[in-house]
Design an enzyme around this catalytic site. Structure first.
Site, mmCIF file in Angstrom:
data_model
loop_
_atom_site.group_PDB
_atom_site.id
_atom_site.type_symbol
_atom_site.label_atom_id
_atom_site.label_comp_id
_atom_site.label_asym_id
_atom_site.label_seq_id
_atom_site.Cartn_x
_atom_site.Cartn_y
_atom_site.Cartn_z
ATOM 1 C CB SER A 10 55.472 -7.506 -14.485
ATOM 2 O OG SER A 10 54.632 -6.951 -13.497
ATOM 3 C CG HIS A 35 55.074 -3.594 -16.908
ATOM 4 N ND1 HIS A 35 54.610 -2.829 -17.957
ATOM 5 C CD2 HIS A 35 53.968 -4.049 -16.248
ATOM 6 C CE1 HIS A 35 53.280 -2.824 -17.937
ATOM 7 N NE2 HIS A 35 52.866 -3.549 -16.906
ATOM 8 C CG ASP A 37 51.723 -4.124 -13.468
ATOM 9 O OD1 ASP A 37 51.241 -3.671 -14.517
ATOM 10 O OD2 ASP A 37 52.393 -5.179 -13.429
ATOM 11 C CG MET A 39 47.140 -2.623 -10.040
ATOM 12 S SD MET A 39 46.795 -4.356 -9.724
ATOM 13 C CE MET A 39 47.958 -5.142 -10.843
ATOM 14 C CG HIS A 68 50.023 -1.033 -16.921
ATOM 15 N ND1 HIS A 68 49.750 -2.381 -16.928
ATOM 16 C CD2 HIS A 68 48.896 -0.437 -17.384
ATOM 17 C CE1 HIS A 68 48.518 -2.596 -17.370
ATOM 18 N NE2 HIS A 68 47.973 -1.415 -17.640
ATOM 19 C CG MET A 70 46.120 -1.351 -14.674
ATOM 20 S SD MET A 70 46.726 -2.976 -14.199
ATOM 21 C CE MET A 70 48.391 -2.541 -13.740
ATOM 22 C CG MET A 141 45.472 -4.689 -20.611
ATOM 23 S SD MET A 141 47.057 -4.750 -19.739
ATOM 24 C CE MET A 141 46.851 -6.155 -18.644
ATOM 25 C CG ASP A 179 50.807 -6.311 -18.857
ATOM 26 O OD1 ASP A 179 51.212 -7.328 -18.272
ATOM 27 O OD2 ASP A 179 50.518 -5.244 -18.268
#
Ligand code: DX5
Ligand code: ZN
Length: 219
Positions: A10, A35, A37, A39, A68, A70, A141, A179
């Site tokens: 990540s 990965h 992330d 957000m 990913h 979010m 998750m 994750d």
């Protein structure tokens, strides 16, 4: 079906002022996926990467980009993340209506990008059951999404097992990703329950020997 084990470091755990350096270091350590992330401060109480960073990473590296999202109502930004170079684009089932989730997955697939669907700790497998045969990746998750460095939730294992048994019947090639709080020890427990893709942020970036960390999980 024997699936390949893959570590997806990540990038949230990299040094923001030296992300390019850390990416090179992870490539040298043998990372096959990254990965990323993303957000939005609404779906989760934190902000992180937008699509411009995904695009910059894509220019720098040939590693598979596992993005990913979010973010609330992800359908609004799918085209941008695809343009930026996502290879896998994972959305959350909790982030929109059933109708929009189905449309978003279709939108991802129709552009030749692999589609993923994620569930938060309190969301049951039944919430994604109807999509299982269409997915390239399911993300379970193992922490509440939003922050790196949290403790692994071992109580997610029955859910992971239930999911892997269901996928074995309807879509055995689908990747099963975990994750949150993943390290060499917790990855073993996840393997026993059917996971094959391991997101690792803090444990991977803190590992003195990153190559050894990745190969301990993959081999
Ligand atoms: C959390 C993110 C994770 C995070 C994992 O919301 O989805 O990908 O970076 O970090 P660690 O491995 O430190 O738990
Ligand atoms: Zn993540």
């Amino acid at each position: 079906m024997n699936k390949e084990y893959i570590v997806s470091p990540s990038l949230l755990a990299t040094d923001p002022m030296n992300m390019g350096r850390d990416i090179k270091m992870l490539e040298d350590a043998g990372a096959k996926w990254f990965h990323v992330d993303c957000m939005d401060g609404t779906f989760v109480p934190n902000f992180s990467f937008g699509y411009s960073i995904v695009s910059a990473i894509n220019k720098l590296s040939d590693v598979v980009l596992d993005v990913h999202l979010m973010i609330d109502k992800p359908i609004r930004y799918i085209d941008e993340y695809i343009k930026a170079g996502a290879d896998y684009l994972t959305i959350h089932v909790e982030a929109d209506t059933e109708e929009n989730t189905a449309l978003a997955l279709e939108k991802i697939k129709s552009q030749g990008v692999k589609c993923g669907l994620s569930i938060k700790p309190n969301t049951p497998v039944s919430a994604i059951e109807k999509y299982l045969d269409k997915l390239d990746l399911v993300l379970v998750m193992t922490v509440e999404p939003g922050f790196g460095g949290q403790s692994f939730m071992a109580n997610m294992m029955p859910k992971l097992k239930e999911l892997s048994e269901k996928l074995a019947k309807v879509n055995p090639a689908c990747h099963i990703q975990v994750d949150g709080g993943i390290d060499v020890n917790t990855s073993k427990i996840c393997k026993e329950n059917g996971a094959n893709v391991f997101v690792a942020g803090s444990a991977c970036l803190k590992a003195e020997d990153k190559k050894a960390f990745i190969s301990a999980i993959e081999n």
